[in-house]
Design an enzyme around this catalytic site. Structure first.
Site, mmCIF file in Angstrom:
data_model
loop_
_atom_site.group_PDB
_atom_site.id
_atom_site.type_symbol
_atom_site.label_atom_id
_atom_site.label_comp_id
_atom_site.label_asym_id
_atom_site.label_seq_id
_atom_site.Cartn_x
_atom_site.Cartn_y
_atom_site.Cartn_z
ATOM 1 N N SER A 36 0.848 -1.202 0.000
ATOM 2 C CA SER A 36 0.000 0.000 0.000
ATOM 3 C C SER A 36 0.883 1.251 0.000
ATOM 4 O O SER A 36 0.410 2.342 -0.284
ATOM 5 C CB SER A 36 -0.925 0.009 1.215
ATOM 6 N N LYS A 62 4.305 -11.552 3.344
ATOM 7 C CA LYS A 62 2.889 -11.747 3.008
ATOM 8 C C LYS A 62 2.764 -11.772 1.494
ATOM 9 O O LYS A 62 3.479 -11.032 0.809
ATOM 10 C CB LYS A 62 2.043 -10.607 3.579
ATOM 11 N N GLU A 120 -0.361 -12.310 -1.780
ATOM 12 C CA GLU A 120 -1.786 -12.339 -2.081
ATOM 13 C C GLU A 120 -2.158 -13.580 -2.894
ATOM 14 O O GLU A 120 -1.403 -13.985 -3.775
ATOM 15 C CB GLU A 120 -2.175 -11.080 -2.883
ATOM 16 N N GLU A 171 -9.468 -9.408 3.397
ATOM 17 C CA GLU A 171 -9.728 -7.997 3.063
ATOM 18 C C GLU A 171 -11.053 -7.843 2.329
ATOM 19 O O GLU A 171 -11.315 -8.519 1.328
ATOM 20 C CB GLU A 171 -8.569 -7.451 2.189
HETATM 21 O O1 KIV Z 1 -0.482 -3.418 1.511
HETATM 22 C C1 KIV Z 1 -1.122 -3.383 2.571
HETATM 23 O O2 KIV Z 1 -1.045 -2.430 3.353
HETATM 24 C C2 KIV Z 1 -1.977 -4.523 2.871
HETATM 25 C C3 KIV Z 1 -2.921 -4.388 4.008
HETATM 26 C C4 KIV Z 1 -3.997 -3.452 3.691
HETATM 27 C C5 KIV Z 1 -3.430 -5.702 4.472
HETATM 28 O O3 KIV Z 1 -1.910 -5.502 2.215
#
Ligand code: KIV
Length: 295
Positions: free
Chosen positions: A60, A128, A130, A197
């Site tokens: 993000s 993390k 997706e 999400e």
């Molecule tokens: O990129 C991000 O900040 C995220 C969160 C909103 C979970 O993936």
């Protein structure tokens, strides 16, 4: 290779390090997990002082820090640069680096290599990524390399072009069923947690109750095991677009605007810098300088 050195003066050294095991125990105890994003050193320090459990260096950052209209242009170099800054600012929260678009989709080998860089070069504790079933071989390979993986289901922003925009997911029985299956696949593959999400609250609660690993919700209701928000939304720093699920706890944009306007006015009026913001040469040195230069 750039080193991530963590200053010994970091606050909260008495607080125990949060690990993936801690999160598992928190779920078992029914204790909610608080996660926030950070992209820089000062925010990481403040989050650590506030005792946040998990810091996500999210992609993000492409939108709230770098000014792109979505997360797709974010690169590995962007992510590692910001992860290093965060790792210098916080030691006790679990630190998770978000794998950017095309850093794990093209090949398993490249995905493992890139995931490793988050830990080896940028001080992260986990990564993390997706997606669900389509990434299982990749997720298994990263975990086999000893790298903890957090999954991410629902509105996965790297797939906005497939979704036709930033749209909630899992609203229909077929998509809800696929979401539950994917969550179970991710758990079986070894993910230590899953971000959910922008999905309906009943579905998020159902997934959370049927998994042993903790779910972290964003726009997914109160039935998740924890919550995450983008810090810029929490602080009122990003005013382009405000997701309906994001709660604003401060209005720093207005505060910054006030401070900058005051500064500009004071510079223009000569009020800044005042006496307290200036220094003088010793009198005799200044006199010697004048004697030298004015005769
Ligand atoms: O990129 C991000 O900040 C995220 C969160 C909103 C979970 O993936």
């Amino acid at each position: 290779m750039p080193k991530t050195t963590r200053p010994p003066s970091s606050p909260n050294l008495t607080r125990k390090k949060t690990t993936v095991l801690t999160l598992h125990q928190m779920k078992q105890r029914g204790e909610k997990i608080a996660m926030l994003t950070a992209y820089d050193y000062p925010t990481a320090r403040t989050l650590e002082q506030a005792a946040v459990d998990v810091i996500l260096v999210g992609d993000s950052l492409g939108m709230v820090v770098l000014g792109y209209s979505n997360t797709l242009p974010v690169t590995m170099d962007d992510m590692l640069h910001h992860c290093r800054a965060v790792a210098r600012g916080a030691t006790t929260p679990l630190l998770i680096g978000d794998m950017p678009f095309m850093s794990y989709q093209a090949s398993t080998q490249e995905a493992v290599h890139n995931a490793g860089r988050f830990l080896q070069e940028a001080g992260m504790d986990a990564v993390k990524l997706e997606g669900g079933q389509e990434h299982l071989p990749t997720i298994r390979a990263i975990i086999s390399a000893g790298i903890p993986v957090m999954g991410h289901l629902g509105l996965t922003p790297q797939s906005i072009h497939q979704f036709g925009g930033f749209k909630p997911q899992g609203l229909l029985v077929d998509t809800a069923r696929v979401m539950v299956e994917n969550a179970q696949f991710l758990q079986t593959a070894g993910c230590f947690s899953i971000v959910l999400e922008s999905i309906p609250q009943e579905l998020a609660a159902y997934v959370s109750q049927h998994l042993d690993i903790p779910t972290i919700g964003i726009g997914a209701g109160s039935g998740c095991d924890g919550q995450v928000l983008v810090s810029h939304d929490v602080l009122g720093l990003f005013d382009h677009f405000r997701p309906s699920f994001a709660k604003r706890y401060a209005d720093l944009n207005s505060e910054m605007n006030k401070a900058f306007t005051m500064y500009i006015d004071e510079v223009k009026s000569g009020q800044f810098p005042g006496e307290e913001h200036q220094m003088c040469m010793p009198k005799e040195e200044w006199q010697a300088f004048l004697d030298e230069n004015e005769n």
